[in-house]
Each structure stands twice: as structure tokens, then as C-alpha cells.
Design a protein around this motif. Structure first.
Motif, short mmCIF file in Angstrom:
data_model
loop_
_atom_site.label_atom_id
_atom_site.label_comp_id
_atom_site.label_asym_id
_atom_site.label_seq_id
_atom_site.Cartn_x
_atom_site.Cartn_y
_atom_site.Cartn_z
N SER A 193 0.84 -1.22 0.00
CA SER A 193 0.00 0.00 0.00
C SER A 193 0.86 1.25 0.00
O SER A 193 0.40 2.31 -0.39
CB SER A 193 -0.93 0.02 1.21
N GLY A 194 2.12 1.12 0.45
CA GLY A 194 3.02 2.27 0.49
C GLY A 194 2.97 2.99 1.82
O GLY A 194 2.23 2.60 2.73
N PHE B 140 -0.20 11.07 2.71
CA PHE B 140 -0.14 9.69 2.22
C PHE B 140 -0.95 9.57 0.93
O PHE B 140 -2.05 10.09 0.82
CB PHE B 140 -0.69 8.74 3.28
N TYR B 141 -0.36 8.88 -0.04
CA TYR B 141 -0.99 8.66 -1.34
C TYR B 141 -0.95 7.16 -1.57
O TYR B 141 0.12 6.59 -1.81
CB TYR B 141 -0.15 9.42 -2.38
N VAL B 142 -2.11 6.52 -1.45
CA VAL B 142 -2.10 5.05 -1.49
C VAL B 142 -1.70 4.53 -2.87
O VAL B 142 -2.04 5.14 -3.90
CB VAL B 142 -3.49 4.49 -1.08
N ASP B 143 -0.96 3.45 -2.90
CA ASP B 143 -0.61 2.80 -4.17
C ASP B 143 -1.91 2.44 -4.89
O ASP B 143 -2.79 1.79 -4.33
CB ASP B 143 0.20 1.53 -3.88
N ARG B 144 -2.02 2.89 -6.13
CA ARG B 144 -3.29 2.75 -6.85
C ARG B 144 -3.64 1.30 -7.16
O ARG B 144 -4.82 0.94 -7.21
CB ARG B 144 -3.28 3.58 -8.13
N ASN B 145 -2.65 0.45 -7.35
CA ASN B 145 -2.96 -0.97 -7.60
C ASN B 145 -3.47 -1.63 -6.33
O ASN B 145 -4.41 -2.43 -6.37
CB ASN B 145 -1.72 -1.71 -8.12
N PHE B 146 -2.86 -1.28 -5.20
CA PHE B 146 -3.31 -1.82 -3.91
C PHE B 146 -4.77 -1.38 -3.66
O PHE B 146 -5.62 -2.20 -3.29
CB PHE B 146 -2.40 -1.31 -2.78
N ILE C 122 -8.87 -0.28 0.15
CA ILE C 122 -8.36 0.27 1.41
C ILE C 122 -7.30 1.33 1.13
O ILE C 122 -6.44 1.15 0.26
CB ILE C 122 -7.76 -0.84 2.31
N GLU C 123 -7.38 2.41 1.92
CA GLU C 123 -6.47 3.53 1.73
C GLU C 123 -5.66 3.75 3.00
O GLU C 123 -5.87 4.72 3.72
CB GLU C 123 -7.33 4.76 1.41
N ARG C 124 -4.79 2.83 3.34
CA ARG C 124 -4.00 2.90 4.57
C ARG C 124 -2.55 2.56 4.30
O ARG C 124 -2.24 1.76 3.42
CB ARG C 124 -4.54 1.91 5.62
N GLU C 125 -1.68 3.14 5.15
CA GLU C 125 -0.24 2.90 4.99
C GLU C 125 0.16 1.52 5.51
O GLU C 125 -0.54 0.93 6.33
CB GLU C 125 0.53 3.93 5.81
N ASN C 126 1.33 1.09 5.06
CA ASN C 126 2.02 -0.09 5.62
C ASN C 126 1.17 -1.36 5.63
O ASN C 126 1.08 -2.04 6.64
CB ASN C 126 2.52 0.22 7.05
N MET C 127 0.53 -1.63 4.53
CA MET C 127 -0.20 -2.88 4.38
C MET C 127 0.38 -3.63 3.17
O MET C 127 0.93 -3.01 2.26
CB MET C 127 -1.68 -2.62 4.12
N VAL C 128 0.22 -4.94 3.16
CA VAL C 128 0.65 -5.74 2.00
C VAL C 128 -0.45 -6.74 1.65
O VAL C 128 -0.97 -7.43 2.54
CB VAL C 128 1.95 -6.53 2.29
N LEU C 129 -0.78 -6.78 0.38
CA LEU C 129 -1.73 -7.76 -0.13
C LEU C 129 -0.92 -8.93 -0.70
O LEU C 129 0.00 -8.72 -1.50
CB LEU C 129 -2.58 -7.13 -1.24
N MET D 88 -4.33 -13.10 1.54
CA MET D 88 -3.98 -12.61 2.89
C MET D 88 -3.73 -11.12 2.80
O MET D 88 -3.19 -10.63 1.80
CB MET D 88 -2.67 -13.25 3.37
N LEU D 89 -4.13 -10.42 3.88
CA LEU D 89 -3.82 -9.00 3.96
C LEU D 89 -3.05 -8.77 5.26
O LEU D 89 -3.50 -9.18 6.34
CB LEU D 89 -5.11 -8.18 3.96
N PHE D 90 -1.88 -8.15 5.13
CA PHE D 90 -1.04 -7.86 6.30
C PHE D 90 -1.24 -6.39 6.68
O PHE D 90 -1.10 -5.50 5.83
CB PHE D 90 0.43 -8.13 5.96
N ILE D 91 -1.55 -6.16 7.97
CA ILE D 91 -1.82 -4.78 8.41
C ILE D 91 -1.10 -4.49 9.72
O ILE D 91 -0.68 -5.42 10.43
CB ILE D 91 -3.34 -4.52 8.59
N GLU D 92 -0.98 -3.20 10.05
CA GLU D 92 -0.38 -2.82 11.33
C GLU D 92 -1.39 -3.13 12.45
O GLU D 92 -2.59 -3.03 12.25
CB GLU D 92 -0.07 -1.33 11.33
N PRO D 93 -0.89 -3.47 13.63
CA PRO D 93 -1.82 -3.75 14.74
C PRO D 93 -2.55 -2.47 15.17
O PRO D 93 -2.01 -1.38 15.02
CB PRO D 93 -0.90 -4.26 15.85
#
Ligand code: GLY
Ligand code: MN
Ligand code: MN
Length: 417
Positions: free
Chosen positions: A26-27, A40-46, A52-59, A72-77
Motif C-alpha cells: 500500500s506504500g 499519504f498517497y495510497v498505491d493505486r494498484n493496492f 483500502i487507503e491505509r499505509e504499511n499494508m501488504v496484499l 492474505m492482507l497484512f496490516i499494522e496492529p
């Protein structure tokens, strides 16, 4: 909403042969100074694949050797303290609700999960790992995808890095009705704000005040997002294509070129208009303006499936060529390209210069492109650009910007109100 994103992910994985992984970040917002970060400018592909428009996530999408797909989606706690300062991070339930992804993991586990997946594919041939390897400039800093690619290549001989760019471009180029609804909304708010600016304009006004009139109207409509930095260029400053200082006074008798747009759900409007600061075009200004307008009409008449944006651009050049003598512009060895030095169209969507495979786009139904011929005559202090956004239909196109005053008469009328 989540069925849209679920369907997009399924479509992306449909044609992939297992075993493979798709990994999209997500960037995060880069730091500006001390404790201040850039917005913050979310990665458009994400965003396209999750909503979802949030930082520090990985699809992470996976197809195993049996052809089974998992997500799976990885997110900050969630952080209770942070919540008191700037609002909490997203809870797992909310992430699932928006994206439709059931399996949510903590970002801290990403590397070990990835490692165990890669480990489990040993002996099954190459594991293709799809990442967004896009780099706009050769000297651009590595993105998390570039860093991960280098890391995987060093550690895992069975991993083959593939670029996801082409798959994403193919999907994002064709807009669905849901996407078009957002784009139509952005056109309407942009139109309202342009009308507010036209009615506010007067000679000896600073470009910044004109920009303010546009922004104030957008805010009144509840809109804060711009698709890109607003351009308000009076007089000769309009011959600089991406002039963004917007801080000079526009004098009586001068034209103003505006290039701006709001965004709705991150979908851009990209509109240019050119108007006389005093509300009345001179004969010379009209002559130039109507030439650009006719070039735009020619492109709008011809934009349909099967034609390329390169061919449309050539039509503009050919038409200008036929007008150069009448306009008194064939002088000092100058050619059309001295007065028109950009292309007529680009794809439009989540990015203003939206993702596409190559610059010369072969048009298909559902594509949204701009139509933006211009003419820039430095020695006369005149720059004219007229930009509408169109969607390609089965046998032609539909003008999404139809409601925004465009002809000399319509602009003068809008300013007289
Ligand atoms: N606003 C940038 C462009 O028209 O391409
Ligand atoms: Mn523009
Ligand atoms: Mn444009």
C-alpha cells in the motif's frame, strides 16, 4: 462494496498458472522534515484490489500448484495510544469488511509467512512472484517491491520475479460502471467549481485568488481531493504546460489557462479551459481558441474502438498544419510542433496520467481518455488548451465533461452571469 474488490482479485488470478504469488504494497508517506510527513498517497494498484487507503499494508495472493487461490492482507496492529492522537489504525474486521479478504495478519509476520510459503513450494519448479516493478525515472529510489525482489532473488533460487504492471494496466484501463459513476461525480464537482471561478474572475486578479475561488467551491461541495496540482496560468505563463506557481496578476486583455480537477473516490477529473480575464475574447484570441476547439471536435468525432491515441494526435497536427498560414504562424521556420508540444490524449482513472501499456493506446470500449489539444504562441503571450474527458463506447465515445462551458459563447455567457 467488497464484492467489487473480490471480483477484481479473482480476475487477476484467473489466468495465472500456479505456483505463483502476487504481492502488492500500500506504500507509506515519505517524511518531509523532522516529525512531519508528506500526505499519504495510497498505491493505486493496492487500492484497486482492496478498496483500502491505509499505509504499511501488504496484499498477498497465492495460487498453489493445485490451482487453489488464497488471499492474505497484512496490516499494522491497532494502537490504542495512536488512536487518541491521530485516530487508530484499521482493525482487522474493518479491513475484511472493505476488502472482502478474510485472512488478516500482522505486518510484522509478513517475512516469515512469505518464507514458509516459498519453502513449501520447493521441488515444484519455479515459483513466480509478481511484483509491481514500475519505475518512472531511472534514478528513482527503490520501492518496497524493488527491495523485496532483490531480497528474494538473492535468497531463493526457485523464485522468478515477474512484473504485475501489464496485468494491472489491462484491468485498470477498462472502467466499470461503478468507476464511471465516480468519474461522472468528479466531473460535476469540477464543473461547479469552474463556474464559480469564472464568475469570480476580474482583471488585475492574482492567479492565486482564482485558484482559491475554485477550491472554495469544491470545499463547499464537501470535496477536498484534487486529482493533481491546479494550474492557473495567465498570459504568457500559459505556454509553460505545467506552470503551477499560480502567483502572478492577470491583466486586462489577457487569457487565463486553467488545468485542474477534483477526485472522487480517488478517480480523477482532468479539465482544461481557457478564458479571457475580462469576460470577452478579442478577435485574435477567438481565432486561436476556435482553432483549438475545432481540433478537439475532430478528435471527439473520431475517438472510437480500433483507433489509436497516436492517430488522434496526428489528426490534431494535420488540422493545425492546414491552419498555420491563415493564423499567420508560418514564420521564422516554425512548424506545428513549435506551437503544440504535447500529446492529445492520455488514459485517466485512479492516476491522472493513468496506467496504460505504452503511450500509443489502441482504444477499446470502457477506456477513459482525455482530449486536450492546445496551441501555445509565446511571442503573443497566448496559451490555449481545452481538455475534456471521454469514455469510449461500442461505436464512438461519450463526453463526460459535456456540462462544462467550452465554446466562446458559452464561456462568455458563464462569465457574464
Ligand atoms: N493536467 C495534466 C494533463 O492534462 O495531462
Ligand atoms: Mn489537464
Ligand atoms: Mn490531461
Amino acid at each position: 462494496m467488497n464484492s467489487i474488490y473480490t471480483a477484481r482479485r479473482s480476475k487477476l488470478m484467473e489466468n495465472k498458472q500456479g505456483p505463483c504469488l502476487v504481492c502488492i504494497f500500500s506504500g507509506s508517506a515519505p517524511m518531509k522534515s523532522l516529525d512531519a510527513a508528506y500526505p499519504f498517497y495510497v498505491d493505486r494498484n493496492f487500492y484497486y484490489l482492496t478498496g483500502i487507503e491505509r499505509e504499511n499494508m501488504v496484499l498477498l495472493l497465492r495460487k498453489n500448484h493445485l490451482g487453489e487461490v488464497s488471499e492474505m492482507l497484512f496490516i499494522e496492529p491497532y494502537d490504542e495510544v495512536l488512536a487518541k492522537w491521530v485516530g487508530g489504525r484499521m482493525r482487522a474486521g474493518e479491513a475484511t469488511e472493505i476488502s472482502g479478504i478474510a485472512t488478516i495478519r500482522e505486518i510484522a509476520d509478513f517475512n516469515s509467512v512469505l518464507n514458509s510459503i516459498i519453502d513449501s513450494t520447493r521441488g515444484l519448479g519455479k515459483l513466480q512472484v509478481y511484483l509491481d516493478m514500475w519505475r518512472h525515472r531511472e534514478d528513482q529510489a527503490d520501492t518496497p517491491a524493488h527491495t523485496l525482489a532483490a531480497h528474494l532473488q538473492k535468497r531463493y533460487p526457485n523464485v522468478a520475479i515477474e512484473d504485475i504492471f501489464g496485468d494491472m494496466a489491462a484491468m485498470r484501463l477498462i472502467k466499470s460502471e461503478d468507476e464511471l459513476a465516480l468519474m461522472r461525480k468528479a466531473q460535476q464537482t469540477t464543473c461547479n467549481a469552474i463556474l464559480a471561478m469564472l464568475q469570480h474572475a476580474a482583471p488585475e486578479m492574482n492567479e492565486r485568488e482564482l485558484e482559491g475561488a475554485f477550491d472554495f467551491s469544491l470545499m463547499k461541495q464537501g470535496v477536498r481531493d484534487h486529482a493533481f496540482g491546479t494550474i492557473v496560468a495567465g498570459g504568457g505563463r500559459a505556454t509553460t504546460l505545467h506552470y503551477e506557481n499560480n502567483d502572478q496578476v492577470v491583466h486586462d486583455g489577457e487569457l487565463v489557462l486553467i488545468d485542474l480537477g477534483s477526485a472522487e473516490g480517488n478517480y480523477a477529473a482532468d479539465i482544461s479551459r481557457t478564458f479571457p480575464i475580462n469576460g470577452k475574447f478579442t478577435d485574435r484570441q477567438k481565432e486561436i481558441y476556435n482553432t483549438v476547439l475545432e481540433a478537439q471536435n475532430i478528435v471527439m468525432k473520431n475517438a472510437k474502438p480500433g483507433i489509436t491515441t497516436g492517430a488522434l494526435n496526428q489528426m490534431v497536427i494535420d488540422y493545425y498544419e492546414s491552419r498555420l498560414d491563415d493564423l499567420g504562424l508560418r514564420k521564422d521556420g516554425k512548424t506545428v510542433r513549435d506551437y503544440y508540444y504535447h500529446g492529445v490524449s492520455h488514459s485517466l482513472g485512479l492516476d491522472t496520467h493513468d496506467i496504460s501499456t505504452g503511450r500509443n493506446i489502441l482504444l477499446q470500449p470502457g477506456m477513459v481518455i482525455t482530449v486536450e489539444p492546445g496551441m501555445y504562441i509565446e511571442e503573443e503571450g497566448i496559451g490555449v488548451r481545452i481538455e475534456n474527458d471521454i469514455v469510449i463506447t461500442a461505436d464512438g465515445n461519450e463526453d463526460l465533461s459535456f456540462m462544462i462551458p467550452r465554446t466562446v459563447e458559452d464561456i462568455e455567457k458563464a462569465m457574464a452571469k
